[in-house]
Design a protein around this motif. Structure first.
Motif, PDB file in Angstrom:
ATOM      1  N   UNK A 114       0.836  -1.201   0.000  1.00 23.99           N
ATOM      2  CA  UNK A 114       0.000   0.000   0.000  1.00 23.99           C
ATOM      3  C   UNK A 114       0.870   1.251   0.000  1.00 23.99           C
ATOM      4  N   UNK A 115       0.473   2.259  -0.771  1.00 22.22           N
ATOM      5  CA  UNK A 115      -0.648   2.235  -1.707  1.00 22.22           C
ATOM      6  C   UNK A 115      -0.382   1.269  -2.872  1.00 22.22           C
ATOM      7  N   UNK A 116      -1.451   0.740  -3.411  1.00 22.91           N
ATOM      8  CA  UNK A 116      -1.317  -0.133  -4.581  1.00 22.91           C
ATOM      9  C   UNK A 116      -0.883   0.688  -5.797  1.00 22.91           C
ATOM     10  N   UNK A 117      -0.465  -0.020  -6.829  1.00 21.96           N
ATOM     11  CA  UNK A 117      -0.004   0.666  -8.038  1.00 21.96           C
ATOM     12  C   UNK A 117      -1.099   1.553  -8.627  1.00 21.96           C
ATOM     13  N   UNK A 118      -2.337   1.048  -8.681  1.00 19.01           N
ATOM     14  CA  UNK A 118      -3.433   1.795  -9.305  1.00 19.01           C
ATOM     15  C   UNK A 118      -3.845   3.013  -8.501  1.00 19.01           C
ATOM     16  N   UNK A 119      -3.418   3.105  -7.247  1.00 21.33           N
ATOM     17  CA  UNK A 119      -3.720   4.268  -6.412  1.00 21.33           C
ATOM     18  C   UNK A 119      -2.518   5.205  -6.326  1.00 21.33           C
ATOM     19  N   UNK A 120      -1.567   5.038  -7.225  1.00 17.81           N
ATOM     20  CA  UNK A 120      -0.404   5.916  -7.257  1.00 17.81           C
ATOM     21  C   UNK A 120       0.757   5.452  -6.416  1.00 17.81           C
ATOM     22  N   UNK A 121       0.745   4.198  -5.973  1.00 18.18           N
ATOM     23  CA  UNK A 121       1.829   3.682  -5.163  1.00 18.18           C
ATOM     24  C   UNK A 121       3.111   3.479  -5.952  1.00 18.18           C
ATOM     25  N   UNK A 122       4.263   3.465  -5.271  1.00 15.21           N
ATOM     26  CA  UNK A 122       5.562   3.312  -5.927  1.00 15.21           C
ATOM     27  C   UNK A 122       5.712   1.995  -6.683  1.00 15.21           C
ATOM     28  N   UNK A 123       4.893   0.998  -6.357  1.00 16.79           N
ATOM     29  CA  UNK A 123       4.985  -0.270  -7.064  1.00 16.79           C
ATOM     30  C   UNK A 123       4.792  -0.072  -8.570  1.00 16.79           C
ATOM     31  N   UNK A 124       4.048   0.965  -8.951  1.00 18.85           N
ATOM     32  CA  UNK A 124       3.812   1.252 -10.368  1.00 18.85           C
ATOM     33  C   UNK A 124       5.076   1.715 -11.084  1.00 18.85           C
ATOM     34  N   UNK A 125       6.097   2.120 -10.321  1.00 20.26           N
ATOM     35  CA  UNK A 125       7.301   2.715 -10.914  1.00 20.26           C
ATOM     36  C   UNK A 125       8.473   1.752 -11.019  1.00 20.26           C
ATOM     37  N   UNK A 126       8.336   0.569 -10.431  1.00 15.89           N
ATOM     38  CA  UNK A 126       9.435  -0.404 -10.449  1.00 15.89           C
ATOM     39  C   UNK A 126       9.626  -0.931 -11.869  1.00 15.89           C
ATOM     40  N   UNK A 127      10.891  -1.102 -12.245  1.00 12.16           N
ATOM     41  CA  UNK A 127      11.210  -1.625 -13.569  1.00 12.16           C
ATOM     42  C   UNK A 127      12.014  -2.909 -13.442  1.00 12.16           C
ATOM     43  N   UNK A 128      11.851  -3.759 -14.419  1.00 11.91           N
ATOM     44  CA  UNK A 128      12.648  -4.980 -14.446  1.00 11.91           C
ATOM     45  C   UNK A 128      14.132  -4.614 -14.398  1.00 11.91           C
ATOM     46  N   UNK A 129      14.859  -5.247 -13.528  1.00  9.22           N
ATOM     47  CA  UNK A 129      16.279  -4.960 -13.341  1.00  9.22           C
ATOM     48  C   UNK A 129      16.562  -4.159 -12.094  1.00  9.22           C
ATOM     49  N   UNK A 130      15.565  -3.422 -11.559  1.00 14.77           N
ATOM     50  CA  UNK A 130      15.753  -2.746 -10.279  1.00 14.77           C
ATOM     51  C   UNK A 130      16.032  -3.780  -9.191  1.00 14.77           C
ATOM     52  N   UNK A 131      16.818  -3.392  -8.197  1.00 11.51           N
ATOM     53  CA  UNK A 131      17.117  -4.299  -7.089  1.00 11.51           C
ATOM     54  C   UNK A 131      16.098  -4.091  -5.966  1.00 11.51           C
ATOM     55  N   UNK A 132      15.477  -5.189  -5.539  1.00 10.19           N
ATOM     56  CA  UNK A 132      14.530  -5.164  -4.438  1.00 10.19           C
ATOM     57  C   UNK A 132      15.248  -5.684  -3.192  1.00 10.19           C
ATOM     58  N   UNK A 133      15.078  -4.974  -2.081  1.00  5.11           N
ATOM     59  CA  UNK A 133      15.719  -5.346  -0.825  1.00  5.11           C
ATOM     60  C   UNK A 133      14.637  -5.698   0.189  1.00  5.11           C
ATOM     61  N   UNK A 134      14.675  -6.923   0.686  1.00  4.96           N
ATOM     62  CA  UNK A 134      13.743  -7.387   1.707  1.00  4.96           C
ATOM     63  C   UNK A 134      14.526  -7.703   2.974  1.00  4.96           C
ATOM     64  N   UNK A 135      14.093  -7.148   4.103  1.00  3.58           N
ATOM     65  CA  UNK A 135      14.682  -7.450   5.403  1.00  3.58           C
ATOM     66  C   UNK A 135      13.542  -7.519   6.416  1.00  3.58           C
ATOM     67  N   UNK A 136      13.028  -8.738   6.632  1.00  8.08           N
ATOM     68  CA  UNK A 136      11.868  -8.892   7.499  1.00  8.08           C
ATOM     69  C   UNK A 136      12.202  -8.518   8.941  1.00  8.08           C
TER      70      UNK A 136
END
Length: 570
Positions: free
Chosen positions: A481-503
């Motif tokens: 949240x926000x979701x991509x359709x509500x203007x969230x940053x997920x809409x801006x991610x491009x293939x090749x970007x590095x995603x960092x997860x640290x639970x």
């Protein structure tokens, strides 16, 4: 106390005559004089197979209501079957809640027994009951019996995800896969794994809306009918005591629900549902409360998808009360139930009868397995992950994004042998949030690329603004949240970007400089993947649905309207 239904039936004028005359049809004269009118809000439907047996449960409720001096009234309400409804049952949860609320308010009803089972039915019924605020109690329809296949337990839902991936990996034949179908669903009832249906039944009991000890009773078990009869009697008592959701559901009630959710290893879907129910009551429950209260709670129930066993085993091992007894010190001792007594008073005699199924506090299945809430530049308003269902080695991970703009895009490309993906990649699916799909479907547990399955890979980090089935498993970050359709940053991610997860650090980031991310705009393919309904419920839903972090309710349905109806119908 003057009953609410007396507003319809009391008096000698034309309107009271009409109300009584059309309702007589065989009932005694005293049915309209001081006897509580108890609706049985029934979600039975042949198209909701998990709820198809609820007419039998309703008959037992009727007997209990009548025995206690009330008048039972069948009230069929909107039924949502998770397995059949397209595009997703979640699209109509709010509609079912609104329709039930309005029918309870509009009719001469003093109290209600809520019959639900399949995933969205108990949440929608509780949302309705919270909004109309009449005495209300839930009877969960119960899980189906254990399934077995080739000598091993086969859990519905979870088995589908597991076996279908083995077919795609080439380790299970199509004939063997289809042979498991009749073995999986072998009785009435909802899913027998710790999916959303089982989770919401148990959480509803921890919340205080089910008679303690009833949730989790298997659907074919005759003790469910006995409990339904008792609940019918209780509903009449609740009217006499004016025991409404608004009088006993508190922030402490939701605290206990969150502790239970963690201890049972429950579905992430419960987060969205509990937020929505709290919103109807005006209780200040936030996404952060789930992390603060529940994330460090040990998982004690060894059930699929996080563990080995099924709901029938949980019931014989002692059920929810035995689980809660182990974490009693974490519960709010003052939170009440539909009986008028605190939840904790029902834990004194609870016992674990099988420590393989229900672990002790000293030997948990997972030491800290509650739902974790993540934030970061990819999810400013939060996202959730279920560590108990994830792969430990992936809970801290960096990987290259492989982005899909819709579920159709994903299905078209995921098995392409030329797809540039490896085991360290992060699969990103967007356009699946409340507005974007619409309805926030259970697609977040994306199937893995066939070529990686053939190499033995069975889990990858996946990120999505949708939901996943409670029966599913894997390292999946969802409800972004926000979701991509509500203007969230997920809409801006491009293939090749590095995603960092640290639970552990509660972070989910895209490793892109803030100024670059600010310059980006969504691709046309991303926007084209969003829902754009022109009319009907879907249009109303997209225009008014809130985001996952506040429960995905409609903005004009939050809060309670009460039970008053000021105008006559004739």
């Amino acid at each position: 106390m003057r009953l609410r239904s007396a507003q319809w039936y009391e008096g000698q004028d034309r309107n009271s005559y009409i109300h009584r005359a059309w309702m007589r049809r065989g009932v005694p004269d005293d049915a309209f004089t001081g006897r509580p009118q108890i609706a049985i809000a029934n979600t039975a439907s042949d198209l909701t197979p998990c709820n198809a047996h609820l007419d039998e449960v309703a008959a037992s409720v009727r007997n209990g209501v009548y025995e206690a001096g009330g008048i039972p009234l069948d009230l069929p309400v909107v039924s949502l079957g998770e397995t059949n409804v397209r595009p997703t049952a979640m699209l109509w949860r709010n509609m079912a809640a609104m329709a039930t609320e309005e029918m309870l308010r509009a009719n001469p009803i003093d109290g209600v027994v809520l019959l639900g089972g399949c995933d969205k039915t108990i949440p929608s019924l509780l949302m309705a009951a919270a909004s109309v605020d009449l005495p209300a109690v839930v009877v969960p329809g119960g899980p189906m019996l254990n399934g077995t296949f080739r000598g091993s337990l086969l859990g519905c839902g979870t088995g589908v995800w597991q076996l279908s991936e083995e077919v795609r990996a080439g380790t299970l034949t199509q004939e063997q896969f289809l042979g498991s179908e009749s073995a999986m669903i072998r009785s009435r009832g909802h899913c027998n794994t710790m999916g959303t249906a089982s989770t919401m039944a148990l959480v509803a009991e921890a919340l205080g809306t089910v008679v303690p000890g009833v949730a989790g009773t298997p659907a074919p078990d005759s003790r469910l009918l006995k409990s339904a009869h008792h609940t019918g009697r209780l509903a009449v008592d609740m009217v006499a005591a004016d025991r409404r959701p608004g009088t006993f559901l508190t922030k402490g009630s939701f605290h206990n629900a969150i502790v239970a959710l963690a201890a049972i290893g429950g579905s992430t879907n419960a987060v969205v549902h509990l937020l929505a129910i709290a919103g109807r009551l005006g209780i200040d429950l936030t996404l952060d409360d789930f992390d603060r209260i529940g994330s460090r709670v040990p998982v004690l129930v060894d059930l699929q998808p996080a563990g080995r066993f099924l709901m029938e085993d949980l019931h014989r091992a002692g059920g929810l009360l035995a689980v809660l007894r182990e974490v009693r010190d974490l519960l709010d001792p003052d939170a009440l139930t539909v009986t008028g007594e605190p939840l904790v008073t029902y834990l004194d005699d609870a016992r674990i009868w099988d420590t393989e199924v229900i672990r002790t506090r000293a030997e948990p299945l997972v030491a800290e397995g509650g739902i974790a809430v993540l934030r970061g530049n990819l999810a400013p308003d939060g996202a959730v992950v279920k560590p108990a269902a994830a792969s430990p080695h992936l809970l801290r991970h960096r990987g290259r994004a492989v982005v899909f703009d819709s579920i159709e895009d994903f299905r078209a490309r995921i098995d392409d042998p030329d797809l540039d993906v490896d085991a360290d990649s992060v699969l990103v699916l967007r356009g699946c949030g409340p507005k974007g799909y619409p309805g926030m479907p259970e697609v977040s547990n994306m199937p893995l690329p066939r070529k990686l399955l053939e190499q033995g890979v069975r889990d990858m980090v996946r990120v999505c603004d949708g939901r996943m089935s409670g029966t599913a498993y894997g390292t999946v970050v969802l409800h972004v949240a926000p979701e991509a359709a509500a203007g969230g940053p997920l809409a801006l991610v491009r293939t090749g970007d590095v995603i960092v997860l640290d639970v552990e650090a509660r972070r989910i980031e895209v490793d892109v400089p803030a100024d670059e991310l600010a310059r980006r705009t969504p691709d046309k393919a991303t926007i084209d993947g969003y829902a754009a309904p022109r009319r009907g419920w879907e249009r109303l839903y997209v225009d008014h649905v809130t985001q996952a972090d506040t429960g995905a309710d409609l903005d004009f349905l939050t809060g309670s309207s009460g039970s008053e109806v000021s105008r006559e119908s004739h």
